[in-house]
Design an enzyme around this catalytic site. Structure first.
Site, PDB file in Angstrom:
ATOM      1  N   HIS A  77       0.849  -1.254   0.079  1.00  0.00           N
ATOM      2  CA  HIS A  77       0.099   0.089   0.079  1.00  0.00           C
ATOM      3  C   HIS A  77       0.831   1.347   0.075  1.00  0.00           C
ATOM      4  O   HIS A  77       2.153   1.259   0.293  1.00  0.00           O
ATOM      5  CB  HIS A  77      -0.920  -0.090   1.097  1.00  0.00           C
ATOM      6  CG  HIS A  77      -1.996  -0.871   1.140  1.00  0.00           C
ATOM      7  ND1 HIS A  77      -3.089  -0.828   2.125  1.00  0.00           N
ATOM      8  CD2 HIS A  77      -2.211  -2.087   0.363  1.00  0.00           C
ATOM      9  CE1 HIS A  77      -3.945  -2.023   1.804  1.00  0.00           C
ATOM     10  NE2 HIS A  77      -3.415  -2.704   0.958  1.00  0.00           N
TER      11      HIS A  77
ATOM     12  N   GLU B 256       0.939   3.926   2.009  1.00  0.00           N
ATOM     13  CA  GLU B 256       1.467   4.025   3.074  1.00  0.00           C
ATOM     14  C   GLU B 256       2.810   3.297   3.651  1.00  0.00           C
ATOM     15  O   GLU B 256       3.812   3.663   4.122  1.00  0.00           O
ATOM     16  CB  GLU B 256       0.296   3.959   4.416  1.00  0.00           C
ATOM     17  CG  GLU B 256      -0.764   4.724   4.360  1.00  0.00           C
ATOM     18  CD  GLU B 256      -1.708   4.177   3.405  1.00  0.00           C
ATOM     19  OE1 GLU B 256      -2.895   4.284   3.915  1.00  0.00           O
ATOM     20  OE2 GLU B 256      -1.650   3.427   2.521  1.00  0.00           O
TER      21      GLU B 256
ATOM     22  N   CYS C 164      -6.079   1.791   5.855  1.00  0.00           N
ATOM     23  CA  CYS C 164      -6.684   0.564   6.376  1.00  0.00           C
ATOM     24  C   CYS C 164      -6.133  -0.029   7.778  1.00  0.00           C
ATOM     25  O   CYS C 164      -4.958   0.590   8.192  1.00  0.00           O
ATOM     26  CB  CYS C 164      -6.538  -0.893   5.405  1.00  0.00           C
ATOM     27  SG  CYS C 164      -4.783  -1.039   5.310  1.00  0.00           S
TER      28      CYS C 164
ATOM     29  N   CYS D 175      -2.309  -0.569   7.662  1.00  0.00           N
ATOM     30  CA  CYS D 175      -1.476   0.594   7.492  1.00  0.00           C
ATOM     31  C   CYS D 175      -1.513   1.303   8.857  1.00  0.00           C
ATOM     32  O   CYS D 175      -0.478   1.973   9.432  1.00  0.00           O
ATOM     33  CB  CYS D 175      -1.863   1.548   6.169  1.00  0.00           C
ATOM     34  SG  CYS D 175      -1.514   0.577   4.699  1.00  0.00           S
TER      35      CYS D 175
END
Length: 152
Positions: free
Chosen positions: A55, A57, A85, A88
């Site tokens: 992701h 992040e 999410c 993260c």
């Protein structure tokens, strides 16, 4: 009210999101800032890297931690175009990120206030400040346009 600094760095995160879209990835981008300097950048790459943890992040935090040679990144702010999410959020807590600023809310998987708020759990030994809705319209439009194109 949105500070000039938050707007500047969120615009950099939006640039990262556009890189994701150009590669056919869901357009989410992130920037990690320390002492008003960008120390990590990332955009969604789970499809191209065959990595469900890739992701935006995560990519930004990995880059910053590697360059700092430290898994802890205190006194930093992470700017991300979509509400983080659970995965993260967990990494941000472990990395001791001081502040998270996100653009669009995520009513399906957002864990910074939409579905739940992992940052609000007082038993966790690190507390992270959260600010949502920064350039939310711009961030949301990137996602809407991406999925509109995918449906065509």
């Amino acid at each position: 009210m949105i500070s000039d600094q938050d707007q500047i760095f969120m615009n950099l995160a939006i640039e990262q999101a556009r890189l994701a879209a150009a590669q056919g990835e869901v357009p989410v981008g992130a920037i990690l800032v320390h002492n008003e300097q960008v120390i990590g950048r990332g955009f969604n790459q789970p499809i191209s890297l065959h990595d469900p943890s890739a992701h935006a992040e995560m990519m930004a935090i990995r880059e910053a931690a590697k360059s700092l040679e430290n898994y802890r990144i205190p006194e930093s702010t992470l700017y991300v175009t979509l509400e983080p999410c659970a995965m993260c959020c967990g990494v941000m807590l472990h990395a001791r990120v001081k502040r998270v600023v996100f653009g669009a809310a995520d009513p399906k998987t957002g864990m910074a206030g939409s579905v739940n708020d992992l940052f609000a759990i007082k038993q966790i030994n690190h507390q992270t400040e959260v600010k949502g809705g920064v350039l939310a319209d711009e961030c949301g439009e990137l996602l809407r346009e991406f999925f509109r194109q995918r449906r065509l």
